[in-house]
Design an enzyme around this catalytic site. Structure first.
Site, PDB file in Angstrom:
ATOM      1  N   ASN A  15     -46.271  -7.860   5.414  1.00 28.78           N
ATOM      2  CA  ASN A  15     -45.488  -8.620   6.383  1.00 28.78           C
ATOM      3  C   ASN A  15     -45.039  -7.673   7.504  1.00 28.78           C
ATOM      4  O   ASN A  15     -44.272  -6.734   7.280  1.00 28.78           O
ATOM      5  CB  ASN A  15     -44.276  -9.216   5.631  1.00 28.78           C
ATOM      6  CG  ASN A  15     -43.306  -9.949   6.534  1.00 28.78           C
ATOM      7  OD1 ASN A  15     -43.011  -9.516   7.647  1.00 28.78           O
ATOM      8  ND2 ASN A  15     -42.793 -11.064   6.059  1.00 28.78           N
ATOM      9  N   GLY A  17     -43.064  -8.017  10.092  1.00 29.02           N
ATOM     10  CA  GLY A  17     -41.632  -7.997  10.423  1.00 29.02           C
ATOM     11  C   GLY A  17     -40.853  -7.125   9.458  1.00 29.02           C
ATOM     12  O   GLY A  17     -39.998  -6.323   9.856  1.00 29.02           O
ATOM     13  N   LYS A  18     -41.164  -7.274   8.171  1.00 25.55           N
ATOM     14  CA  LYS A  18     -40.481  -6.458   7.160  1.00 25.55           C
ATOM     15  C   LYS A  18     -40.837  -4.987   7.314  1.00 25.55           C
ATOM     16  O   LYS A  18     -39.997  -4.116   7.150  1.00 25.55           O
ATOM     17  CB  LYS A  18     -40.977  -6.875   5.767  1.00 25.55           C
ATOM     18  CG  LYS A  18     -40.196  -7.948   5.132  1.00 25.55           C
ATOM     19  CD  LYS A  18     -40.650  -7.958   3.680  1.00 25.55           C
ATOM     20  CE  LYS A  18     -40.418  -9.289   3.061  1.00 25.55           C
ATOM     21  NZ  LYS A  18     -40.948  -9.324   1.696  1.00 25.55           N
ATOM     22  N   ASP A  74     -38.585  -8.085  -1.940  1.00 26.08           N
ATOM     23  CA  ASP A  74     -38.831  -9.518  -2.017  1.00 26.08           C
ATOM     24  C   ASP A  74     -37.563 -10.186  -1.537  1.00 26.08           C
ATOM     25  O   ASP A  74     -36.457  -9.813  -1.929  1.00 26.08           O
ATOM     26  CB  ASP A  74     -39.197  -9.983  -3.427  1.00 26.08           C
ATOM     27  CG  ASP A  74     -39.886 -11.342  -3.353  1.00 26.08           C
ATOM     28  OD1 ASP A  74     -41.004 -11.411  -2.825  1.00 26.08           O
ATOM     29  OD2 ASP A  74     -39.281 -12.359  -3.769  1.00 26.08           O
ATOM     30  N   SER A  75     -37.732 -11.130  -0.649  1.00 29.71           N
ATOM     31  CA  SER A  75     -36.557 -11.671   0.011  1.00 29.71           C
ATOM     32  C   SER A  75     -36.785 -13.115   0.380  1.00 29.71           C
ATOM     33  O   SER A  75     -37.904 -13.635   0.291  1.00 29.71           O
ATOM     34  CB  SER A  75     -36.249 -10.844   1.265  1.00 29.71           C
ATOM     35  OG  SER A  75     -37.418 -10.652   2.021  1.00 29.71           O
ATOM     36  N   PHE A 157     -37.682 -11.947  12.826  1.00 28.08           N
ATOM     37  CA  PHE A 157     -38.862 -12.625  12.283  1.00 28.08           C
ATOM     38  C   PHE A 157     -38.411 -13.743  11.342  1.00 28.08           C
ATOM     39  O   PHE A 157     -37.214 -13.936  11.103  1.00 28.08           O
ATOM     40  CB  PHE A 157     -39.777 -11.627  11.555  1.00 28.08           C
ATOM     41  CG  PHE A 157     -39.194 -11.063  10.275  1.00 28.08           C
ATOM     42  CD1 PHE A 157     -38.271 -10.040  10.316  1.00 28.08           C
ATOM     43  CD2 PHE A 157     -39.570 -11.572   9.034  1.00 28.08           C
ATOM     44  CE1 PHE A 157     -37.728  -9.514   9.143  1.00 28.08           C
ATOM     45  CE2 PHE A 157     -39.042 -11.055   7.853  1.00 28.08           C
ATOM     46  CZ  PHE A 157     -38.114 -10.024   7.914  1.00 28.08           C
ATOM     47  N   GLY A 158     -39.389 -14.471  10.829  1.00 28.38           N
ATOM     48  CA  GLY A 158     -39.109 -15.489   9.806  1.00 28.38           C
ATOM     49  C   GLY A 158     -38.033 -16.475  10.237  1.00 28.38           C
ATOM     50  O   GLY A 158     -38.095 -17.075  11.317  1.00 28.38           O
ATOM     51  N   ASP A 160     -34.937 -15.914  11.006  1.00 33.42           N
ATOM     52  CA  ASP A 160     -33.806 -15.316  11.732  1.00 33.42           C
ATOM     53  C   ASP A 160     -33.143 -16.278  12.728  1.00 33.42           C
ATOM     54  O   ASP A 160     -31.910 -16.308  12.813  1.00 33.42           O
ATOM     55  CB  ASP A 160     -34.247 -14.043  12.467  1.00 33.42           C
ATOM     56  CG  ASP A 160     -34.271 -12.823  11.556  1.00 33.42           C
ATOM     57  OD1 ASP A 160     -33.621 -12.843  10.489  1.00 33.42           O
ATOM     58  OD2 ASP A 160     -34.942 -11.837  11.909  1.00 33.42           O
ATOM     59  N   ARG A 196     -31.235  -6.957   3.707  1.00 31.74           N
ATOM     60  CA  ARG A 196     -32.141  -5.823   3.464  1.00 31.74           C
ATOM     61  C   ARG A 196     -31.406  -4.492   3.712  1.00 31.74           C
ATOM     62  O   ARG A 196     -31.565  -3.556   2.945  1.00 31.74           O
ATOM     63  CB  ARG A 196     -33.370  -5.950   4.378  1.00 31.74           C
ATOM     64  CG  ARG A 196     -34.532  -5.052   3.968  1.00 31.74           C
ATOM     65  CD  ARG A 196     -35.822  -5.444   4.650  1.00 31.74           C
ATOM     66  NE  ARG A 196     -36.238  -6.802   4.283  1.00 31.74           N
ATOM     67  CZ  ARG A 196     -36.058  -7.877   5.038  1.00 31.74           C
ATOM     68  NH1 ARG A 196     -35.535  -7.803   6.245  1.00 31.74           N
ATOM     69  NH2 ARG A 196     -36.423  -9.072   4.602  1.00 31.74           N
TER      70      ARG A 196
HETATM   71  P1  IMP Z   1     -41.760 -12.286   0.683  1.00 29.15           P
HETATM   72  O1  IMP Z   1     -40.564 -11.474   0.234  1.00 29.15           O
HETATM   73  O2  IMP Z   1     -42.863 -11.433   1.168  1.00 29.15           O
HETATM   74  O3  IMP Z   1     -42.147 -13.285  -0.348  1.00 29.15           O
HETATM   75  O4  IMP Z   1     -41.354 -13.079   1.976  1.00 29.15           O
HETATM   76  C1  IMP Z   1     -40.037 -13.410   2.264  1.00 29.15           C
HETATM   77  C2  IMP Z   1     -39.965 -14.396   3.411  1.00 29.15           C
HETATM   78  O5  IMP Z   1     -38.568 -14.685   3.571  1.00 29.15           O
HETATM   79  C3  IMP Z   1     -40.427 -13.843   4.735  1.00 29.15           C
HETATM   80  O6  IMP Z   1     -41.765 -14.188   5.030  1.00 29.15           O
HETATM   81  C4  IMP Z   1     -39.487 -14.522   5.719  1.00 29.15           C
HETATM   82  O7  IMP Z   1     -39.972 -15.776   6.053  1.00 29.15           O
HETATM   83  C5  IMP Z   1     -38.224 -14.711   4.922  1.00 29.15           C
HETATM   84  N1  IMP Z   1     -37.297 -13.601   5.197  1.00 29.15           N
HETATM   85  C6  IMP Z   1     -37.014 -12.541   4.403  1.00 29.15           C
HETATM   86  N2  IMP Z   1     -36.165 -11.704   5.015  1.00 29.15           N
HETATM   87  C7  IMP Z   1     -35.941 -12.237   6.229  1.00 29.15           C
HETATM   88  C8  IMP Z   1     -35.160 -11.809   7.325  1.00 29.15           C
HETATM   89  O8  IMP Z   1     -34.531 -10.751   7.350  1.00 29.15           O
HETATM   90  N3  IMP Z   1     -35.164 -12.640   8.381  1.00 29.15           N
HETATM   91  C9  IMP Z   1     -35.836 -13.806   8.425  1.00 29.15           C
HETATM   92  N4  IMP Z   1     -36.604 -14.235   7.438  1.00 29.15           N
HETATM   93  C10 IMP Z   1     -36.652 -13.453   6.340  1.00 29.15           C
END
Ligand code: IMP
Length: 212
Positions: A15, A17-18, A74-75, A157-158, A160, A196
């Site tokens: 990802n 953004g992460k 994982d978030s 991202f995501g 936010d 995070r």
């Molecule tokens: P995973 O942990 O790769 O399964 O993905 C977690 C998903 O949660 C991400 O693709 C985002 O859509 C969302 N997410 C996690 N952290 C954030 C953040 O800090 N801001 C916005 N969306 C987030």
């Protein structure tokens, strides 16, 4: 017992953004961070039932494939009136196109279809550090806030743009990266804002040499 982390690690994410946020968080520690995507490592299936389990799956897979310590996050965002959804499925709500405009529209539509008035939500981050010899550490962080529709801001991202953390007037999408996840390392500093950065602060205190 936390283990000191030095040298080179893998950031177990595909990802973008992460990856940007995790590199910014690691920058002060002189750690060389290469991503699972850059190494061409496969993405393991996230079959866990908690954020911590899914982070461990990703970190273990990257550590054993690369022979390096691996850090995975994982978030997700948990919406109170949707019984915690999208939660573990936050990434999957973006679909194959990773369209989080559509995912935020789905959150809004599902709230409307339930006639929900509760606009509370929180983000969770589980960070797992896994070493190739099986040693593992888990650190978690969360941030509570309010949903905002229509979503606001083009930063981050995501999800936010639809999340306004408690005590703030702007959404994460309207904040600079420094405001969202910057860490002030002075002893009396307030807690950092994002889920995070909160998890990362706990990890850094345990696993990195004290900063000069
Ligand atoms: P995973 O942990 O790769 O399964 O993905 C977690 C998903 O949660 C991400 O693709 C985002 O859509 C969302 N997410 C996690 N952290 C954030 C953040 O800090 N801001 C916005 N969306 C987030």
């Amino acid at each position: 017992m936390p283990r000191r982390l030095t040298g080179r690690i893998v950031i177990a994410t595909h990802n973008g953004g992460k990856l940007v946020e995790m590199r910014e968080l690691l920058a002060p520690f002189g750690i060389e961070a290469v991503s699972a995507g850059e190494l061409g490592l496969p993405e393991p299936e996230e079959t866990g039932t908690t954020f911590a389990e899914n982070a461990a799956i990703k970190a273990r897979a990257a550590a054993s494939a690369s022979g390096l310590p691996a850090l995975a996050d994982d978030s997700g965002v948990c919406v109170a009136a949707l019984d915690g959804a999208p939660g573990l499925f936050s990434a999957r709500w973006g679909g194959p196109a990773k369209d989080f405009g559509a995912a935020m529209a789905r959150v809004e539509a599902e709230l409307a279809s339930r006639g929900a008035t509760d606009d509370r939500a929180h983000f969770v981050s589980a960070l797992v550090l896994a070493w190739p010899d099986g040693h593992e550490e888990l650190y978690e962080g969360r941030i509570h806030g309010t949903l905002v529709f229509p979503p606001r801001g083009g930063a981050g991202f995501g999800y936010d743009p639809m999340f306004r953390p408690d005590g703030h007037a702007r959404t994460f999408g309207e904040m600079s990266s420094e405001e969202k996840h910057g860490i002030d390392w002075s002893a009396a500093a307030p807690e950092p804002l994002s889920h995070r950065s909160r998890a990362f602060l706990a990890l850094a205190k345990a696993c990195f040499a004290p900063r000069a």
